[in-house]
Scaffold this active site. Structure first.
Site, short mmCIF file in Angstrom:
data_model
loop_
_atom_site.label_atom_id
_atom_site.label_comp_id
_atom_site.label_asym_id
_atom_site.label_seq_id
_atom_site.Cartn_x
_atom_site.Cartn_y
_atom_site.Cartn_z
N LYS A 1 0.84 -1.21 0.00
CA LYS A 1 0.00 0.00 0.00
C LYS A 1 0.88 1.26 0.00
O LYS A 1 0.64 2.18 -0.77
CB LYS A 1 -0.91 0.04 1.25
CG LYS A 1 -1.84 -1.16 1.38
CD LYS A 1 -2.79 -1.02 2.56
CE LYS A 1 -2.11 -1.02 3.92
NZ LYS A 1 -1.47 -2.30 4.29
N ARG B 1 11.35 -0.10 10.43
CA ARG B 1 10.28 0.08 11.41
C ARG B 1 10.44 -0.89 12.58
O ARG B 1 10.78 -2.05 12.38
CB ARG B 1 8.93 -0.15 10.73
CG ARG B 1 8.51 1.04 9.90
CD ARG B 1 7.29 0.77 9.09
NE ARG B 1 6.23 0.08 9.83
CZ ARG B 1 5.00 -0.10 9.36
NH1 ARG B 1 4.69 0.37 8.17
NH2 ARG B 1 4.10 -0.74 10.07
N ARG C 1 -9.32 1.03 9.17
CA ARG C 1 -8.89 -0.33 9.48
C ARG C 1 -9.94 -1.10 10.27
O ARG C 1 -9.71 -2.25 10.62
CB ARG C 1 -7.61 -0.27 10.30
CG ARG C 1 -6.35 -0.59 9.50
CD ARG C 1 -5.24 -0.55 10.50
NE ARG C 1 -4.01 -1.15 10.16
CZ ARG C 1 -2.97 -0.55 9.61
NH1 ARG C 1 -3.08 0.66 9.16
NH2 ARG C 1 -1.84 -1.18 9.47
N ARG D 1 -0.07 -8.48 13.48
CA ARG D 1 -0.67 -7.50 12.56
C ARG D 1 -1.58 -8.19 11.55
O ARG D 1 -2.64 -7.67 11.19
CB ARG D 1 0.44 -6.69 11.87
CG ARG D 1 1.08 -5.70 12.85
CD ARG D 1 2.45 -5.25 12.41
NE ARG D 1 2.44 -4.49 11.17
CZ ARG D 1 3.53 -4.29 10.44
NH1 ARG D 1 4.69 -4.77 10.83
NH2 ARG D 1 3.45 -3.59 9.34
N ARG E 1 12.15 -4.86 4.69
CA ARG E 1 11.98 -3.52 4.14
C ARG E 1 12.66 -2.44 4.99
O ARG E 1 12.83 -2.58 6.19
CB ARG E 1 10.52 -3.19 3.87
CG ARG E 1 9.64 -3.14 5.07
CD ARG E 1 8.17 -3.05 4.65
NE ARG E 1 7.31 -2.87 5.79
CZ ARG E 1 6.00 -2.76 5.73
NH1 ARG E 1 5.39 -2.83 4.57
NH2 ARG E 1 5.30 -2.58 6.82
P1 AMP Z 1 0.95 0.80 9.11
O1 AMP Z 1 2.12 1.71 8.90
O2 AMP Z 1 -0.26 1.21 8.34
O3 AMP Z 1 1.32 -0.66 8.91
O4 AMP Z 1 0.56 0.93 10.67
C1 AMP Z 1 1.45 0.59 11.69
C2 AMP Z 1 0.71 0.42 13.01
O5 AMP Z 1 0.06 1.66 13.35
C3 AMP Z 1 -0.42 -0.60 12.97
O6 AMP Z 1 0.04 -1.93 13.21
C4 AMP Z 1 -1.32 -0.09 14.08
O7 AMP Z 1 -0.79 -0.42 15.37
C5 AMP Z 1 -1.22 1.41 13.92
N1 AMP Z 1 -2.23 1.95 12.98
C6 AMP Z 1 -2.02 2.55 11.78
N2 AMP Z 1 -3.17 2.93 11.21
C7 AMP Z 1 -4.15 2.57 12.07
C8 AMP Z 1 -5.56 2.66 12.04
N3 AMP Z 1 -6.22 3.22 10.99
N4 AMP Z 1 -6.26 2.18 13.10
C9 AMP Z 1 -5.62 1.62 14.17
N5 AMP Z 1 -4.30 1.49 14.25
C10 AMP Z 1 -3.56 1.95 13.20
#
Ligand code: AMP
Length: 228
Positions: free
Chosen positions: A13, A160, A87, A171, A126
């Site tokens: 994404k 990360r 999400r 996740r 990554r």
């Molecule tokens: P991402 O970078 O989108 O993979 O997000 C990393 C982490 O941030 C996720 O595993 C969640 O802990 C938190 N996170 C990001 N976006 C959301 C969301 N829309 N709702 C809840 N937690 C989020």
């Protein structure tokens, strides 16, 4: 135009959002990036979110929705890609409300379908440039010159904290339990479009661009590709 990119962690994404930003002038809203910035700044939201993110769980809906509301106000009038939001179904319902208040309409939700066996390998390798944020992968997308960012020439890279094998499993579990119900939600609204996320990066971008040009032509092509 307002677009949502949906898919499990590691589906690509962020990579696709980055490409659509540079090619088509979208602004990217990544709630994950916003949360990482909060963590880095040591803010109250960041302190609350850090432990949750490290466990691979989802940050509470009210925190995320408040953050997104503020950000939408700041991005008024721009074409947007939402990456990592919504999400959960309550987040999707909140987004419907926030868009309606601003008289904005969601153009579509693009789901990146991927082979989950391959996701861990994609995620664990990554990294990104500390200066410009360009994303790379040890195996699938290394820098052209070892240790030098292709885009800005930077020499510092970051990984990360939650890109570990253990956290990826949590996740993925969160994705299945809380995010996957968004597919029927958006299918019912007639907004869902599927792309084959395991194709090469360029092929996935081309597929997404096909959907976008359908929107621009008034939805004729998009209707053909719509997943309903
Ligand atoms: P991402 O970078 O989108 O993979 O997000 C990393 C982490 O941030 C996720 O595993 C969640 O802990 C938190 N996170 C990001 N976006 C959301 C969301 N829309 N709702 C809840 N937690 C989020």
């Amino acid at each position: 135009m307002i677009l949502i990119l949906l898919g499990p962690p590691g589906a690509g994404k962020g990579t696709q959002a980055e490409r659509l930003v540079s090619r088509h002038g979208f602004r990217q809203i990544s709630t994950g990036d916003m949360l990482r910035a909060e963590v880095a700044s040591g803010s109250a939201i960041g302190r609350e979110a850090k432990a949750i993110m490290d466990r691979g769980e989802l940050v509470p809906d009210n925190v995320i929705v408040r953050m997104l509301d503020r950000r939408l106000a700041a991005e008024d009038g721009h074409d947007l890609i939402l990456d990592g939001f919504p999400r959960t179904v309550p987040q999707a319902e909140a987004l419907d409300r926030l868009l309606a208040e601003r008289e904005l309409e969601l153009s579509g939700v693009i789901v990146m379908e991927v082979d989950e066996e391959a996701l861990t390998e994609r995620i664990v390798g990554r990294f990104s440039c500390a200066s410009c944020g360009a994303s790379y992968h040890d195996k699938f997308r290394p820098t052209r010159i070892d240790g030098v960012c292709d885009r800005c020439g930077g020499h510092e890279f970051v990984r990360r904290a939650d890109d570990t094998r253990e956290t990826v499993l949590a996740r993925l579990a969160a994705y299945h339990a809380q995010t996957a119900p968004l597919l029927p939600y958006y299918r019912k609204m007639g907004k869902l479009y599927l792309v084959e996320g395991m194709a090469g990066i360029e092929a996935v971008t081309t597929a997404i661009e096909g959907i976008l040009s359908g929107f621009a032509r008034g939805g004729v092509h998009a209707k053909v590709m719509r997943a309903d």
